[in-house]
Each structure stands twice: as C-alpha cells, then as structure tokens.
Motif scaffolding. Structure first.
Motif, short mmCIF file in Angstrom:
data_model
loop_
_atom_site.label_atom_id
_atom_site.label_comp_id
_atom_site.label_asym_id
_atom_site.label_seq_id
_atom_site.Cartn_x
_atom_site.Cartn_y
_atom_site.Cartn_z
N THR A 191 -0.86 8.04 -2.46
CA THR A 191 -1.58 7.69 -3.79
C THR A 191 -3.02 7.07 -3.76
O THR A 191 -3.52 7.13 -4.44
N GLY A 192 -3.11 6.49 -2.58
CA GLY A 192 -4.35 5.79 -2.47
C GLY A 192 -4.35 4.45 -3.07
O GLY A 192 -5.42 3.94 -3.40
N GLU A 193 -3.11 3.81 -3.39
CA GLU A 193 -3.02 2.64 -4.24
C GLU A 193 -2.80 1.57 -3.36
O GLU A 193 -2.08 1.53 -2.33
N ARG A 194 -3.10 0.20 -4.08
CA ARG A 194 -2.91 -0.94 -3.10
C ARG A 194 -2.66 -1.98 -4.42
O ARG A 194 -3.39 -1.93 -5.37
N ILE A 195 -1.71 -2.59 -4.09
CA ILE A 195 -1.38 -3.81 -5.01
C ILE A 195 -1.50 -5.21 -4.24
O ILE A 195 -0.80 -5.30 -3.18
N THR A 196 -2.26 -6.03 -4.64
CA THR A 196 -2.48 -7.46 -3.88
C THR A 196 -1.88 -8.70 -4.79
O THR A 196 -2.12 -8.50 -6.02
N GLY A 197 -1.07 -9.30 -4.16
CA GLY A 197 -0.58 -10.53 -4.87
C GLY A 197 0.82 -10.34 -5.24
O GLY A 197 1.25 -9.20 -5.60
N ARG A 198 1.65 -11.48 -5.10
CA ARG A 198 3.26 -11.38 -5.51
C ARG A 198 3.37 -11.04 -6.88
O ARG A 198 4.10 -10.25 -7.06
N GLU A 199 2.54 -11.42 -7.72
CA GLU A 199 3.01 -11.36 -9.44
C GLU A 199 2.78 -9.78 -9.45
O GLU A 199 3.49 -9.44 -10.33
N ARG A 200 1.79 -9.31 -9.10
CA ARG A 200 1.19 -8.09 -9.35
C ARG A 200 2.48 -7.07 -8.81
O ARG A 200 3.08 -6.11 -9.54
N GLU A 224 0.80 -1.12 0.05
CA GLU A 224 0.06 0.11 -0.09
C GLU A 224 0.90 1.40 0.06
O GLU A 224 1.88 1.25 0.55
N MET A 225 0.36 2.33 -0.65
CA MET A 225 1.01 3.68 -0.58
C MET A 225 -0.11 4.70 -0.41
O MET A 225 -0.82 5.16 -1.27
N PRO A 226 -0.17 4.99 0.73
CA PRO A 226 -1.23 6.04 1.40
C PRO A 226 -1.50 7.20 0.84
O PRO A 226 -2.45 7.47 0.46
#
Length: 136
Positions: free
Chosen positions: A41-50, A37-39
C-alpha cells in the motif's frame, strides 16, 4: 540467552500480546521511534503512539496464528495466517530489533494473482490450500 534467542522471544511476545490485544505490553516491545511499513500500500507509520493507534483501531474481529518464526541475531521473519471477518490472508513480516525492542516492522500481505502464461507444462492448477500456511 543469545541474541537470536532474545529476538525470537521478543517477536513471540509481540504476536502474543497483539493477539490478546494487550496494548500496553505490546507497545513496550517496540521502540519509541519504531517504523512500520506496508510495501503493497506504500504506507509507513513512524512512532510508537501512531503504531499503537493503528493496531487499536484496526477494524473488525481479527485473529492470527503464527506459522513460522525464524530469528537470526537482531532480525526475524515470520509468516502468519490472518483472519478478519470472512477473509483469510497469509501475512509475511520482517523484524529488526534494537536491543530488546523492535525498531522496524515490514508487513507483506500477498494477494493471489493469475500466473503468467508459458509455464502450464510445469505446474498444477487448482491446488487447494495454497493460500494458508501450516504450522511446521
């Protein structure tokens, strides 16, 4: 090795493999369902591959230097000097481990800002070098 020592070792290896762009070894350090998570920018990435793709595809030539690493049980916090192109940033990152892998990463990239009025009598302005952390 205690839980805290193991956490510190995993996080150190995370930064080392990231810096060397050893993506297979880097990916092995995070859980399959890692949350990044990057608060700001409000972004979240879920999962190893991504998460691996995000790091592999990050633009420009960047470098990082860890300036502080504090571990306690299955959690850790670190600060780093991060340089990308001509831009120099300070990053703060928090880790949560599950077993011997990192399950959650939260990155903060604080930007300089104009301080609010009313505290001029307490502070010094124009101090240089505050945007970079030094190694302890």
């Amino acid at each position: 090795m205690t839980g805290t020592e193991q956490t510190r070792a995993v996080v150190r290896l995370y930064f080392e493999t990231m810096s060397e762009r050893e993506w297979d070894d880097f990916g092995a350090l995070v859980t399959e369902d890692v949350i990044y998570e990057m608060p700001q920018t409000g972004e979240r990435i879920t999962g190893r591959e991504r998460y691996l793709a995000f790091n592999r595809e990050y633009p420009d030539d960047w470098r990082l230097t860890v300036t502080r690493l504090i571990a306690d049980g299955a959690t850790a916090a670190a600060s780093m000097n991060f340089t990308v192109g001509d831009e120099e940033l300070v990053g703060l990152v928090y880790f949560e481990l599950r077993g011997e892998q990192i399950a959650r990463i939260t990155d903060f990239w604080p930007e300089p800002y104009v301080p609010p009025a009313g505290r001029e009598h307490l502070v010094e302005r124009g101090v240089t070098g505050l945007d970079r952390l030094s190694l302890p």
